[in-house]
Design a protein around this motif. Structure first.
Motif, PDB file in Angstrom:
ATOM      1  N   MET A  64       0.826  -1.154   0.000  1.00  0.00           N
ATOM      2  CA  MET A  64       0.000   0.000   0.000  1.00  0.00           C
ATOM      3  C   MET A  64       0.885   1.238   0.000  1.00  0.00           C
ATOM      4  SD  MET A  64      -3.025   0.578   2.570  1.00  0.00           S
ATOM      5  CE  MET A  64      -2.719   1.579   3.892  1.00  0.00           C
ATOM      6  N   ASN A  65       0.583   2.129  -0.849  1.00  0.00           N
ATOM      7  CA  ASN A  65       1.315   3.380  -0.969  1.00  0.00           C
ATOM      8  C   ASN A  65       0.589   4.469  -0.181  1.00  0.00           C
ATOM      9  OD1 ASN A  65       3.603   3.080  -2.406  1.00  0.00           O
ATOM     10  ND2 ASN A  65       2.656   3.370  -4.408  1.00  0.00           N
ATOM     11  N   PRO A  66       1.249   5.028   0.845  1.00  0.00           N
ATOM     12  CA  PRO A  66       0.575   6.070   1.607  1.00  0.00           C
ATOM     13  C   PRO A  66       0.557   7.383   0.806  1.00  0.00           C
ATOM     14  CG  PRO A  66       2.727   5.669   2.556  1.00  0.00           C
ATOM     15  CD  PRO A  66       2.555   4.692   1.436  1.00  0.00           C
ATOM     16  N   ASN A  67      -0.501   8.108   0.973  1.00  0.00           N
ATOM     17  CA  ASN A  67      -0.572   9.395   0.292  1.00  0.00           C
ATOM     18  C   ASN A  67       0.135  10.451   1.132  1.00  0.00           C
ATOM     19  OD1 ASN A  67      -2.322   9.956   2.338  1.00  0.00           O
ATOM     20  ND2 ASN A  67      -4.176   9.795   1.099  1.00  0.00           N
ATOM     21  N   ASP A  68       0.127  11.668   0.677  1.00  0.00           N
ATOM     22  CA  ASP A  68       0.843  12.738   1.388  1.00  0.00           C
ATOM     23  C   ASP A  68       0.291  12.943   2.798  1.00  0.00           C
ATOM     24  OD1 ASP A  68       2.452  13.183  -0.745  1.00  0.00           O
ATOM     25  OD2 ASP A  68       1.231  14.800  -1.592  1.00  0.00           O
ATOM     26  N   TYR A  69      -0.987  12.824   2.937  1.00  0.00           N
ATOM     27  CA  TYR A  69      -1.605  12.997   4.251  1.00  0.00           C
ATOM     28  C   TYR A  69      -1.107  11.938   5.225  1.00  0.00           C
ATOM     29  CZ  TYR A  69      -5.112  13.044   7.909  1.00  0.00           C
ATOM     30  OH  TYR A  69      -5.733  13.072   9.134  1.00  0.00           O
TER      31      TYR A  69
END
Length: 119
Positions: A1-6
């Motif tokens: 899973m790629n975390p977003n900027d938040y």
């Protein structure tokens, strides 16, 4: 899973907050400054000698010598009965010598009666 900027910002903020809180708690609880060395206790003030204390000291010393000298019954001797007078006596020395003389004579007489005159 790629975390977003938040999510990345949230994780980074958690780490920074944790590190700062840990550092503050560690400094407050674990890193205590060394205690300064304790000052040694001051010696008690010197007791001022008075003629009465010197008389008592002389009397005690005289009693010890008087008992020792009275152990020799034949011939009876009072070898240590008098002290050498000082060239310039003062009140304290005279009080000591008077106490010594009194203690010596009293203790010698009592010990001589007990050791030599009783059958």
């Amino acid at each position: 899973m790629n975390p977003n900027d938040y999510e990345r910002g949230k994780t980074q903020g958690y780490r920074n907050g944790y590190d700062e809180a840990f550092s503050a708690a560690y400094a407050a609880n674990c890193r205590k400054p060394p205690e300064p060395p304790k000052k040694p206790d001051a010696p008690p003030p010197a007791q001022q000698q008075t003629p009465d204390t010197m008389f008592a000291a002389g009397k005690t010393a005289g009693e010890g010598w008087g008992r020792e000298d009275a152990k020799q019954c034949n011939p009876p001797t009072r070898a240590h009965s008098d002290l050498v007078p000082p060239s310039q006596p003062n009140t304290l020395i005279l009080a000591y010598q008077n106490g010594y003389r009194l203690g010596y004579q009293t203790a010698y007489d009592e010990a001589f009666r007990d050791n030599c005159l009783k059958p």
